[in-house]
Design a protein around this motif. Structure first.
Motif, PDB file in Angstrom:
ATOM      1  N   GLU A 229      47.490  38.350  33.488  1.00 50.99           N
ATOM      2  CA  GLU A 229      47.463  39.473  34.435  1.00 50.99           C
ATOM      3  C   GLU A 229      47.737  38.890  35.801  1.00 50.99           C
ATOM      4  N   MET A 230      48.882  39.240  36.390  1.00 51.24           N
ATOM      5  CA  MET A 230      49.295  38.501  37.591  1.00 51.24           C
ATOM      6  C   MET A 230      49.546  39.433  38.789  1.00 51.24           C
ATOM      7  N   GLY A 231      50.399  38.989  39.687  1.00 54.68           N
ATOM      8  CA  GLY A 231      50.564  39.681  40.964  1.00 54.68           C
ATOM      9  C   GLY A 231      51.270  41.020  40.861  1.00 54.68           C
TER      10      GLY A 231
ATOM     11  N   ILE B  75      39.943  32.613  32.596  1.00 57.28           N
ATOM     12  CA  ILE B  75      40.101  32.121  33.976  1.00 57.28           C
ATOM     13  C   ILE B  75      40.336  33.327  34.883  1.00 57.28           C
ATOM     14  N   SER B  76      39.522  33.451  35.936  1.00 56.19           N
ATOM     15  CA  SER B  76      39.588  34.687  36.730  1.00 56.19           C
ATOM     16  C   SER B  76      39.727  34.404  38.230  1.00 56.19           C
ATOM     17  N   PRO B  77      40.141  35.426  38.994  1.00 54.45           N
ATOM     18  CA  PRO B  77      40.412  35.262  40.430  1.00 54.45           C
ATOM     19  C   PRO B  77      39.239  35.689  41.315  1.00 54.45           C
ATOM     20  N   TRP B  78      39.482  35.739  42.628  1.00 55.27           N
ATOM     21  CA  TRP B  78      38.404  35.971  43.591  1.00 55.27           C
ATOM     22  C   TRP B  78      38.262  37.423  44.036  1.00 55.27           C
ATOM     23  N   ASN B  79      39.204  38.300  43.701  1.00 56.08           N
ATOM     24  CA  ASN B  79      39.190  39.603  44.390  1.00 56.08           C
ATOM     25  C   ASN B  79      38.149  40.587  43.839  1.00 56.08           C
TER      26      ASN B  79
ATOM     27  N   GLY C  46      45.251  36.244  37.827  1.00 57.36           N
ATOM     28  CA  GLY C  46      45.445  35.534  39.086  1.00 57.36           C
ATOM     29  C   GLY C  46      46.880  35.684  39.539  1.00 57.36           C
ATOM     30  N   SER C  47      47.352  34.722  40.303  1.00 56.40           N
ATOM     31  CA  SER C  47      48.689  34.837  40.888  1.00 56.40           C
ATOM     32  C   SER C  47      49.780  34.551  39.860  1.00 56.40           C
ATOM     33  N   THR C  48      50.969  35.031  40.158  1.00 56.75           N
ATOM     34  CA  THR C  48      52.105  34.797  39.270  1.00 56.75           C
ATOM     35  C   THR C  48      52.438  33.304  39.211  1.00 56.75           C
ATOM     36  N   ALA C  49      52.293  32.619  40.336  1.00 64.87           N
ATOM     37  CA  ALA C  49      52.613  31.178  40.353  1.00 64.87           C
ATOM     38  C   ALA C  49      51.707  30.425  39.376  1.00 64.87           C
ATOM     39  N   THR C  50      50.406  30.717  39.390  1.00 70.13           N
ATOM     40  CA  THR C  50      49.491  30.041  38.463  1.00 70.13           C
ATOM     41  C   THR C  50      49.750  30.490  37.030  1.00 70.13           C
ATOM     42  N   GLY C  51      50.021  31.771  36.851  1.00 64.93           N
ATOM     43  CA  GLY C  51      50.315  32.287  35.509  1.00 64.93           C
ATOM     44  C   GLY C  51      51.500  31.567  34.884  1.00 64.93           C
TER      45      GLY C  51
ATOM     46  N   GLU D  41      57.554  40.576  48.510  1.00 67.13           N
ATOM     47  CA  GLU D  41      56.562  39.555  48.161  1.00 67.13           C
ATOM     48  C   GLU D  41      55.149  40.129  48.257  1.00 67.13           C
ATOM     49  N   GLU D  42      54.271  39.614  47.421  1.00 69.59           N
ATOM     50  CA  GLU D  42      52.893  40.115  47.418  1.00 69.59           C
ATOM     51  C   GLU D  42      52.125  39.589  48.632  1.00 69.59           C
ATOM     52  N   ILE D  43      51.527  40.493  49.386  1.00 68.04           N
ATOM     53  CA  ILE D  43      50.704  40.081  50.546  1.00 68.04           C
ATOM     54  C   ILE D  43      49.239  40.052  50.126  1.00 68.04           C
TER      55      ILE D  43
ATOM     56  N   ALA E   9      34.616  29.464  30.341  1.00 67.85           N
ATOM     57  CA  ALA E   9      35.115  30.329  31.413  1.00 67.85           C
ATOM     58  C   ALA E   9      35.062  29.622  32.754  1.00 67.85           C
ATOM     59  N   LYS E  10      36.033  29.975  33.599  1.00 67.40           N
ATOM     60  CA  LYS E  10      36.060  29.436  34.956  1.00 67.40           C
ATOM     61  C   LYS E  10      36.244  30.561  35.966  1.00 67.40           C
ATOM     62  N   PRO E  11      35.215  30.825  36.777  1.00 69.22           N
ATOM     63  CA  PRO E  11      35.414  31.797  37.855  1.00 69.22           C
ATOM     64  C   PRO E  11      36.208  31.139  38.980  1.00 69.22           C
ATOM     65  N   SER E  12      36.687  31.936  39.902  1.00 66.22           N
ATOM     66  CA  SER E  12      37.374  31.353  41.063  1.00 66.22           C
ATOM     67  C   SER E  12      36.399  30.465  41.834  1.00 66.22           C
ATOM     68  N   GLU E  13      36.884  29.342  42.303  1.00 66.03           N
ATOM     69  CA  GLU E  13      36.061  28.432  43.118  1.00 66.03           C
ATOM     70  C   GLU E  13      35.687  29.079  44.456  1.00 66.03           C
ATOM     71  N   ILE E  14      36.401  30.155  44.819  1.00 66.79           N
ATOM     72  CA  ILE E  14      36.134  30.825  46.098  1.00 66.79           C
ATOM     73  C   ILE E  14      34.969  31.817  45.950  1.00 66.79           C
TER      74      ILE E  14
HETATM   75  P1  NAD Z   1      45.070  32.061  41.676  1.00 67.86           P
HETATM   76  O1  NAD Z   1      46.203  32.099  40.719  1.00 67.86           O
HETATM   77  O2  NAD Z   1      45.159  31.163  42.830  1.00 67.86           O
HETATM   78  O3  NAD Z   1      43.718  31.676  40.936  1.00 67.86           O
HETATM   79  C1  NAD Z   1      43.232  32.416  39.830  1.00 67.86           C
HETATM   80  C2  NAD Z   1      42.366  31.492  38.984  1.00 67.86           C
HETATM   81  O4  NAD Z   1      43.202  30.490  38.405  1.00 67.86           O
HETATM   82  C3  NAD Z   1      41.297  30.757  39.777  1.00 67.86           C
HETATM   83  O5  NAD Z   1      40.130  30.648  39.002  1.00 67.86           O
HETATM   84  C4  NAD Z   1      41.932  29.396  39.993  1.00 67.86           C
HETATM   85  O6  NAD Z   1      41.010  28.354  40.204  1.00 67.86           O
HETATM   86  C5  NAD Z   1      42.674  29.207  38.680  1.00 67.86           C
HETATM   87  N1  NAD Z   1      43.773  28.243  38.724  1.00 67.86           N
HETATM   88  C6  NAD Z   1      44.483  27.825  39.800  1.00 67.86           C
HETATM   89  N2  NAD Z   1      45.392  26.908  39.426  1.00 67.86           N
HETATM   90  C7  NAD Z   1      45.274  26.747  38.087  1.00 67.86           C
HETATM   91  C8  NAD Z   1      45.947  25.955  37.119  1.00 67.86           C
HETATM   92  N3  NAD Z   1      46.932  25.123  37.455  1.00 67.86           N
HETATM   93  N4  NAD Z   1      45.585  26.076  35.824  1.00 67.86           N
HETATM   94  C9  NAD Z   1      44.616  26.931  35.457  1.00 67.86           C
HETATM   95  N5  NAD Z   1      43.922  27.685  36.332  1.00 67.86           N
HETATM   96  C10 NAD Z   1      44.249  27.611  37.636  1.00 67.86           C
HETATM   97  O7  NAD Z   1      44.851  33.576  42.124  1.00 67.86           O
HETATM   98  P2  NAD Z   1      43.827  34.107  43.221  1.00 67.86           P
HETATM   99  O8  NAD Z   1      44.368  33.775  44.568  1.00 67.86           O
HETATM  100  O9  NAD Z   1      42.447  33.684  42.848  1.00 67.86           O
HETATM  101  O10 NAD Z   1      43.895  35.690  42.981  1.00 67.86           O
HETATM  102  C11 NAD Z   1      44.808  36.525  43.624  1.00 67.86           C
HETATM  103  C12 NAD Z   1      45.938  36.875  42.682  1.00 67.86           C
HETATM  104  O11 NAD Z   1      45.419  37.479  41.507  1.00 67.86           O
HETATM  105  C13 NAD Z   1      46.913  37.888  43.259  1.00 67.86           C
HETATM  106  O12 NAD Z   1      48.235  37.468  42.966  1.00 67.86           O
HETATM  107  C14 NAD Z   1      46.586  39.162  42.505  1.00 67.86           C
HETATM  108  O13 NAD Z   1      47.652  40.069  42.375  1.00 67.86           O
HETATM  109  C15 NAD Z   1      46.201  38.625  41.184  1.00 67.86           C
HETATM  110  N6  NAD Z   1      45.399  39.590  40.432  1.00 67.86           N
HETATM  111  C16 NAD Z   1      45.979  40.228  39.367  1.00 67.86           C
HETATM  112  C17 NAD Z   1      45.253  41.160  38.649  1.00 67.86           C
HETATM  113  C18 NAD Z   1      45.869  41.888  37.476  1.00 67.86           C
HETATM  114  O14 NAD Z   1      45.139  42.529  36.730  1.00 67.86           O
HETATM  115  N7  NAD Z   1      47.172  41.801  37.266  1.00 67.86           N
HETATM  116  C19 NAD Z   1      43.934  41.447  39.004  1.00 67.86           C
HETATM  117  C20 NAD Z   1      43.382  40.786  40.097  1.00 67.86           C
HETATM  118  C21 NAD Z   1      44.115  39.848  40.800  1.00 67.86           C
END
Ligand code: NAD
Length: 482
Positions: free
Chosen positions: A246-248, A144-148, A224-229, A381-383, A170-175
């Motif tokens: 891998e989070m914020g 599962i991966s993010p948008w950046n 992705g974000s720490t909250a989702t992690g 906090e992470e911006i 696999a699931k890419p970010s919906e964004i």
């Molecule tokens: P996000 O957590 O919102 O989303 C990441 C992925 O998780 C997306 O594909 C999303 O659809 C999915 N997701 C959302 N809710 C979920 C759930 N309940 N269960 C399973 N999957 C879910 O993060 P984002 O906004 O896409 O990305 C930005 C964040 O990613 C920032 O906090 C950034 O620091 C972090 N990031 C970390 C690294 C690293 O290597 N540590 C690298 C890049 C980005």
């Protein structure tokens, strides 16, 4: 308008729901494509296709390596198309996607193609016993991966998972789903057997959650974000799944007065504002030793004002658009918060409204703020945007204390020509990655990840290969029956 579909069992398919999610181009604010609003039933189909795929795990590393190398070639052959799509989805300058994101995505496949043949296992001979281990693939794994850094991070997970012999859902970010969809075509053309890679588009709370919760998915690799992690960790723990998170981050940059000023200032501009500051490794809290604070501030503000923010298709744009309207709003809110916390905005701090094609886009000026206490929300906090804070320090221990005052611990940057200090700080700073006199220099063999709320586990090289395998120890006793 592109209409992307899921990729399941080697076929492009609509979602069971029939629903669609619009994808907006950040540079224009216009709808650019749609993806399926997939459901847990779609995830179940993908897991079933992945489970049925038995050939991949048994063909051996050399055969897998050949396919992964062909995927790398396929990515390189479609460089321009992929770079443009990445920019349309994410808002980053096309020249950045062309020189960083897409080449690195190909490199991820090449690197793990090599790992597929190099990765070995342990053996211990001890008198009349021999122990050896076999690294079994886990079976079906979730990525599962993010948008950046969309394709860059998607492939950073998928390539080692496949190299180790797993099947992937696999699931890419919906964004930012576009390049993942093209990757499915490339994998198919490269001869990756059906079911090895399954891509399910959709929201995190539906598709991501269903992947995490599916009983046949043995491990989750998440960025992705720490909250989702945190949500994923809790759900996976109940089923004893392996997780790599891998989070914020809120990365500190420590600048000492003995550093090479020219190299430092040039790199600090990049570590602050590359990819609109939307890189988890960007340094967002910059601490400068007092004797060079004013010199740094003057030069840093001057160079930041020279950065061009504009149409991502224009080669002269240093920064493109912020990824979404919501994220732009978040960045703006943090700048307003910083002001209420006592911060002074030295440059930037507001939205930029270009003319022409990008008049409806989401652009924000690179922003420098000073005068904030270290423990305020802006500094804690992470911006995740083009916003940094600067603050002076006097002593090494003061700088270390400020750097370590954080819930996060992904990366840190130290600028000094004092080699003892560099090593001393590197061992005492709380982060998974430390760059000394450089930033974003990457050797793909190294452990990549964070501590505290930035991460759990490590990606990269054999760390990733170990994550995606389960070692089985075999103990053989030799009897002297002669
Ligand atoms: P996000 O957590 O919102 O989303 C990441 C992925 O998780 C997306 O594909 C999303 O659809 C999915 N997701 C959302 N809710 C979920 C759930 N309940 N269960 C399973 N999957 C879910 O993060 P984002 O906004 O896409 O990305 C930005 C964040 O990613 C920032 O906090 C950034 O620091 C972090 N990031 C970390 C690294 C690293 O290597 N540590 C690298 C890049 C980005």
């Amino acid at each position: 308008m592109q209409r992307y579909r899921n990729y399941i069992g080697g076929e492009f398919r609509e979602s069971e729901s029939g629903g669609r999610i619009p994808v907006i181009e950040p540079a224009t604010g216009q709808e650019f494509s749609t993806i399926p609003d997939s459901t847990p039933e779609d995830v179940a189909s993908a897991v079933s296709a992945a489970s049925e795929q038995k050939e991949w795990s048994s063909i051996g590393g050399e055969a897998r390596s050949r396919v992964l190398n062909r995927i790398a070639e396929g990515i390189e052959a479609r460089l321009e198309e992929l770079a443009l799509l990445e920019s349309c989805d994410n808002g980053k300058p096309v020249h950045v996607a062309r020189s960083v994101d897409i080449p690195r995505s190909a490199r991820n496949f090449r690197f793990f193609a090599s790992a597929a043949v190099q990765f070995g296992s342990d053996a211990y001979a001890n008198g009349d016993t021999v122990n050896y281990s076999i690294n079994h693939p886990l079976g079906v794994v979730g990525c599962i991966s993010p948008w950046n850094l969309p394709l860059y991070l998607f492939t950073w997970k998928i390539a080692p998972a496949l190299a180790a012999g797993n099947s992937v859902v696999a699931k890419p970010s919906e964004i930012t789903p576009a390049t993942a969809s093209v990757l499915a075509e490339i994998c198919s053309e490269a001869g990756l057997p059906a079911g090895c890679l399954n891509i399910v588009h959709g929201y995190g709370h539906t598709v991501g959650d269903a992947i995490t919760g599916h009983p046949d998915v043995k491990a989750i690799s998440f960025t992705g974000s720490t909250a989702t992690g945190r949500l994923i960790a809790a759900k996976a723990a109940a089923a004893f799944k392996k997780v790599s998170l891998e989070m914020g981050g809120k990365n500190p940059v420590l600048i000492f007065d003995d550093c090479d000023f020219d190299r430092m200032i040039e790199t600090t501009i990049r570590s602050s504002f590359s990819n609109q500051g939307e890189i988890c490794l960007c340094g967002s809290r910059i601490y400068i030793q007092r004797p060079i604070y004013e010199k740094f501030k003057t030069e840093f503000v001057k160079r930041t004002r020279r950065l061009t923010v504009g149409d991502p298709r224009d080669d002269t744009s240093d920064l493109g658009a912020i990824v979404s309207a919501d994220h732009l709003d978040k960045v703006q809110r943090y700048v307003e918060l910083a002001k209420t916390e006592g911060g002074a905005v030295l440059t930037g701090g507001s939205r930029i409204l270009p003319e022409g094609r990008c008049s409806g886009g989401w652009f924000f000026g690179p922003t420098i703020i000073e005068g904030l206490p270290n423990d305020c929300r802006t500094n804690q906090e992470e911006i995740f945007g083009p916003v940094v804070t600067i603050a002076p320090f006097d002593t090494e221990s003061e700088a270390l204390a400020m750097a370590n005052e954080s819930a996060y611990g992904l990366a840190s940057v130290i600028w000094t020509n004092d080699v003892s200090r560099a090593h001393r700080l590197a061992s005492r700073i709380n982060s998974g990655i430390v760059w000394i006199n450089c930033w974003m220099v990457r050797d793909l063999r190294t452990p990549f990840g964070g501590v505290r709320e930035s991460g759990l586990g490590r990606e990269g090289g054999y760390h990733a290969m170990r994550f995606f395998t389960e070692p089985k120890n075999v103990c053989l006793k030799i009897y002297d029956d002669e």
